[in-house]
Every structure is written in C-alpha cells, then in structure tokens.
Write a protein that holds these residues in place. Structure first.
Motif, PDB file in Angstrom:
ATOM      1  N   PRO A 120       0.803  -1.306   0.164  1.00  0.00           N
ATOM      2  CA  PRO A 120       0.012   0.056   0.060  1.00  0.00           C
ATOM      3  C   PRO A 120       0.819   1.133   0.062  1.00  0.00           C
ATOM      4  N   LEU A 121       0.504   2.109  -0.759  1.00  0.00           N
ATOM      5  CA  LEU A 121       1.342   3.466  -0.801  1.00  0.00           C
ATOM      6  C   LEU A 121       0.051   4.652  -0.470  1.00  0.00           C
ATOM      7  N   TYR A 122       1.121   5.693   0.312  1.00  0.00           N
ATOM      8  CA  TYR A 122       0.149   6.671   0.660  1.00  0.00           C
ATOM      9  C   TYR A 122       0.881   8.065   0.263  1.00  0.00           C
ATOM     10  N   TRP A 123       0.160   9.088   0.252  1.00  0.00           N
ATOM     11  CA  TRP A 123       0.705  10.529  -0.022  1.00  0.00           C
ATOM     12  C   TRP A 123       0.579  11.279   1.505  1.00  0.00           C
ATOM     13  N   GLN A 124       1.720  11.585   1.977  1.00  0.00           N
ATOM     14  CA  GLN A 124       1.531  12.413   3.131  1.00  0.00           C
ATOM     15  C   GLN A 124       2.109  14.033   2.499  1.00  0.00           C
ATOM     16  N   GLN A 125       1.543  14.907   3.152  1.00  0.00           N
ATOM     17  CA  GLN A 125       2.314  16.400   2.823  1.00  0.00           C
ATOM     18  C   GLN A 125       1.810  17.072   4.176  1.00  0.00           C
ATOM     19  N   TRP A 126       2.586  18.411   4.055  1.00  0.00           N
ATOM     20  CA  TRP A 126       2.439  19.315   5.062  1.00  0.00           C
ATOM     21  C   TRP A 126       1.078  19.734   5.278  1.00  0.00           C
ATOM     22  N   LYS A 127       0.481  20.114   6.483  1.00  0.00           N
ATOM     23  CA  LYS A 127      -0.827  20.690   6.469  1.00  0.00           C
ATOM     24  C   LYS A 127      -0.534  22.227   6.218  1.00  0.00           C
ATOM     25  N   LEU A 128      -0.475  22.664   4.884  1.00  0.00           N
ATOM     26  CA  LEU A 128      -0.095  23.790   4.370  1.00  0.00           C
ATOM     27  C   LEU A 128      -1.282  24.303   3.303  1.00  0.00           C
ATOM     28  N   ASP A 129      -1.865  25.698   3.426  1.00  0.00           N
ATOM     29  CA  ASP A 129      -2.687  26.028   2.500  1.00  0.00           C
ATOM     30  C   ASP A 129      -1.895  26.509   1.147  1.00  0.00           C
ATOM     31  N   SER A 130      -1.086  25.690   0.543  1.00  0.00           N
ATOM     32  CA  SER A 130      -0.067  26.055  -0.621  1.00  0.00           C
ATOM     33  C   SER A 130      -0.796  25.575  -1.813  1.00  0.00           C
ATOM     34  N   PRO A 131      -0.982  26.687  -2.817  1.00  0.00           N
ATOM     35  CA  PRO A 131      -1.682  26.162  -4.043  1.00  0.00           C
ATOM     36  C   PRO A 131      -0.997  25.204  -4.960  1.00  0.00           C
ATOM     37  N   ALA A 132       0.306  25.328  -5.051  1.00  0.00           N
ATOM     38  CA  ALA A 132       1.240  24.566  -5.717  1.00  0.00           C
ATOM     39  C   ALA A 132       1.482  23.164  -5.023  1.00  0.00           C
ATOM     40  N   LEU A 133       1.498  22.880  -3.854  1.00  0.00           N
ATOM     41  CA  LEU A 133       1.287  21.527  -3.178  1.00  0.00           C
ATOM     42  C   LEU A 133      -0.078  21.049  -3.315  1.00  0.00           C
ATOM     43  N   SER A 134      -0.975  21.688  -3.350  1.00  0.00           N
ATOM     44  CA  SER A 134      -2.523  21.025  -3.454  1.00  0.00           C
ATOM     45  C   SER A 134      -2.397  20.586  -4.923  1.00  0.00           C
ATOM     46  N   THR A 135      -2.152  21.433  -5.843  1.00  0.00           N
ATOM     47  CA  THR A 135      -2.127  21.023  -7.256  1.00  0.00           C
ATOM     48  C   THR A 135      -1.492  19.765  -7.571  1.00  0.00           C
ATOM     49  N   VAL A 136      -0.198  19.817  -6.992  1.00  0.00           N
ATOM     50  CA  VAL A 136       0.739  18.208  -7.166  1.00  0.00           C
ATOM     51  C   VAL A 136       0.038  17.280  -6.557  1.00  0.00           C
ATOM     52  N   ALA A 137      -0.541  17.480  -5.365  1.00  0.00           N
ATOM     53  CA  ALA A 137      -1.319  16.291  -4.678  1.00  0.00           C
ATOM     54  C   ALA A 137      -2.225  15.793  -5.342  1.00  0.00           C
ATOM     55  N   SER A 138      -3.144  16.878  -6.170  1.00  0.00           N
ATOM     56  CA  SER A 138      -4.225  16.334  -6.898  1.00  0.00           C
ATOM     57  C   SER A 138      -3.827  15.472  -7.996  1.00  0.00           C
ATOM     58  N   VAL A 139      -2.900  15.863  -8.876  1.00  0.00           N
ATOM     59  CA  VAL A 139      -2.419  15.174  -9.799  1.00  0.00           C
ATOM     60  C   VAL A 139      -1.609  13.907  -9.783  1.00  0.00           C
ATOM     61  N   ILE A 140      -1.152  13.857  -8.326  1.00  0.00           N
ATOM     62  CA  ILE A 140      -0.329  12.744  -8.028  1.00  0.00           C
ATOM     63  C   ILE A 140      -1.567  11.653  -7.590  1.00  0.00           C
ATOM     64  N   ALA A 141      -2.577  11.920  -7.267  1.00  0.00           N
ATOM     65  CA  ALA A 141      -3.776  11.103  -6.751  1.00  0.00           C
ATOM     66  C   ALA A 141      -4.547  10.667  -8.122  1.00  0.00           C
ATOM     67  N   GLN A 142      -4.801  11.410  -9.046  1.00  0.00           N
ATOM     68  CA  GLN A 142      -5.148  11.053 -10.305  1.00  0.00           C
ATOM     69  C   GLN A 142      -4.311  10.004 -10.928  1.00  0.00           C
ATOM     70  N   ALA A 143      -3.174  10.191 -10.939  1.00  0.00           N
ATOM     71  CA  ALA A 143      -2.035   9.300 -11.600  1.00  0.00           C
ATOM     72  C   ALA A 143      -2.281   7.933 -10.864  1.00  0.00           C
ATOM     73  N   ALA A 144      -2.174   8.109  -9.497  1.00  0.00           N
ATOM     74  CA  ALA A 144      -2.150   6.619  -8.979  1.00  0.00           C
ATOM     75  C   ALA A 144      -3.304   5.852  -9.030  1.00  0.00           C
ATOM     76  N   ALA A 145      -4.443   6.557  -9.232  1.00  0.00           N
ATOM     77  CA  ALA A 145      -5.741   5.726  -9.616  1.00  0.00           C
ATOM     78  C   ALA A 145      -5.583   5.168 -10.829  1.00  0.00           C
ATOM     79  N   GLY A 146      -4.801   5.452 -11.600  1.00  0.00           N
ATOM     80  CA  GLY A 146      -4.776   4.692 -12.928  1.00  0.00           C
ATOM     81  C   GLY A 146      -3.672   3.843 -12.825  1.00  0.00           C
ATOM     82  N   ALA A 147      -2.571   4.120 -12.082  1.00  0.00           N
ATOM     83  CA  ALA A 147      -1.211   3.310 -12.172  1.00  0.00           C
ATOM     84  C   ALA A 147      -1.563   2.134 -11.195  1.00  0.00           C
ATOM     85  N   LEU A 148      -2.103   2.306 -10.006  1.00  0.00           N
ATOM     86  CA  LEU A 148      -1.918   1.291  -8.797  1.00  0.00           C
ATOM     87  C   LEU A 148      -3.275   0.634  -8.847  1.00  0.00           C
ATOM     88  N   HIS A 149      -3.302  -0.370  -7.872  1.00  0.00           N
ATOM     89  CA  HIS A 149      -4.460  -1.280  -7.724  1.00  0.00           C
ATOM     90  C   HIS A 149      -5.127  -0.715  -6.500  1.00  0.00           C
TER      91      HIS A 149
END
Length: 298
Positions: A269-298
C-alpha cells in the motif's frame, strides 16, 4: 514555550542548509557571531539543544521540530507574497518530495509532467524507500512523500494512493537452474536480487509463500540500488526478484522473464503524506499525483 522569534528560526534554518555558522552568516549577510548568538538565544528560549555542532552541523530531534516549522513558515511567506502580486524576484516554486525508486521508474515522473507550469514549479525529488520516506517529512527536508506508512506524521495529512503490485520473476535460464523443485523451498536458497539493505520485499514474499514468519530469501544476495538496474539484473539471471508489475509484464510477454510462482503476488500500500499547508502549488501536485495513482496502482 515562549513565542519563537522569526529571525532566530530563520537563522537556525540557514545554519542547517549551509552546514556551518559561517555559511549561514554569508547567506544572511550578518557576522558568524550574530548567527551563533541567535541560535543560542533560540535554544535558551526553547530550553532545548537544537543543533549538534558537528561538521556539517546537524539538528537534534528538537531542532528538527523547529526546522519543520521554519520551512513551513518560509513556504507560507512565499505563497502569501505571490498572492499579493509580490512574486517578482522569488523565482520558481520549489517542491521537495520523497518518492521510492519503483514509483519513480514507473508512474510518478509521467504524473509530474501534468502539473501546470504557470507559475513554474521545480521538483526536488529525494529517492527514499517507501518505508522510510516519513523520516524526511519529520525533519522538514521534504514537503510531501510517497510512503507505505498510513499513520500521518505530525503536522501532515495522509491519503491512500493504492497498491503497488510486485511479481516474483526470474530469467528462464535461472528458473531452469534453480527452481525445478518446490518453489517455496527453492526460494530460500536460490540467489536473489535485492535493491538495498532496507529492501525486505523478497523476504516478505518468501514468508508469505511458506506461511513461516521465520523464513526469508537466500543469503546469496546481489544488491542493485537502481530500479532499472534491479530489473536488468533479474533479466540477466543474477537471481530471482520481486519486480513491479508495470516493469515485469512486458518482459514476461517477451519471454525475457518468467513468473516463478504463478498466481502469487505481493501488494504494497502506498500513501501520499504532505504538510498541512494552504499552498496552491502543493495542493495542485497532490491532486495530480492522486489522479495518476488511481490509474497506475491497484
């Protein structure tokens, strides 16, 4: 604990990033004596030793807490200046991220290409085993991490990405030489390819296959600390290995590898952990990574 003075916190960060008091002084345009006085004042205020005066300087456990706060403070300040239209001279957004080698070699890098580059985002990737990536989060060296740890690091959020699937494979020639009996027995003695000394996936698979918690892969181990080289070592016949499904399946179809325990696999199992920051760039990357993982992982 009293309020932490921002100038002292920034000085501590400069010392760690520079490695010495002199380097921090040059970066801050002050004297080394001023740097030393600020760090000492911060240690007195917190009642903790924050730095080990080694070469290079290293943070203590308490110092890592303050460093994480310092890096988060710097990120918040940068984002605030950008939103206020004061981004001139700030340079591109820099995002340090910890990610395991197998994700890097398969689905992670293509995902980063989908991150919008307005404003520009620079990725600073730290290759770290998924079981140990949270260590970089704890000491503030990265803002986010792909990890196998479901428990959130203090000051971080966590979301599940999916399951990374590994297949037990070997070259056809290796299988003919070493795996002609019972696979569960043979894998205990057959040469094995291991990423590094933190890599326990091959041992975990043997324990799962044998239902013996004391079992493990052979002591005849070849350490190959790159994802591509690891896979190449299995193809070359150095040993059997647990290879990510995305890398293994094309090679199996080509006949360069064979699955040595058909129907058996190991899911991590893989998880994404990130700082609790209201950072636009970090939020965007987190969303992109989650979408990519949904298609690549089980």
């Amino acid at each position: 604990m009293d309020e932490l003075p921002v100038d002292q916190v920034r000085t501590l960060l400069a010392v760690i990033d520079g490695g010495t008091f002199d380097a921090a002084a040059a970066a801050l345009h002050v004297t080394p004596s001023a740097v030393s006085q600020r760090v000492k004042a911060l240690e007195q205020r917190t009642g903790r030793v924050l730095l080990m005066r080694t070469k290079p300087v290293r943070a203590t456990e308490s110092g890592e807490v303050v460093l994480r706060f310092a890096r988060q403070l710097a990120r918040l300040e940068r984002d605030a200046r950008a939103e206020l239209g004061m981004a001139q001279g700030l340079g591109p957004v820099r995002l340090p991220i910890a990610v395991n080698a197998d994700s890097l070699a398969t689905w992670f890098l293509p995902a980063l290409t989908r991150v919008p580059q307005d404003p520009p985002v620079c990725f600073e990737l730290h290759r770290e085993d998924e079981g140990h990536a949270t260590e970089l989060l704890r000491d503030g060296r990265v803002m986010a991490a792909v990890t196998s740890q479901p428990e959130a690091v203090a000051g971080c959020t966590v979301r599940k990405l999916g399951l990374a699937r590994y297949l037990p494979v070997a070259s056809p020639g290796f299988a003919d030489r070493h795996l002609q009996g019972r696979v569960d027995r043979d894998l205990r003695v057959a040469p094995v390819v291991v990423f590094d000394r933190r890599d326990l996936i091959q041992d975990r698979f043997v324990r799962m296959l044998t239902a013996d918690e004391g079992a493990g892969a052979s002591e005849v181990r070849h350490y190959v600390p790159t994802s591509e080289g690891f896979c190449d070592a299995a193809v070359a016949g150095l040993g059997w290995a647990m290879v990510p499904e995305a890398q293994a399946e094309p090679l199996v179809e080509q006949g360069r590898l064979v699955v040595i325990a058909p129907g058996r696999k190991l899911d991590v199992p893989l998880y994404w952990q990130q700082w609790k920051l209201d950072s636009p760039a970090l939020s965007t990357v987190a969303s992109v990574i989650a979408q990519a993982a949904a298609g690549a992982l089980h």
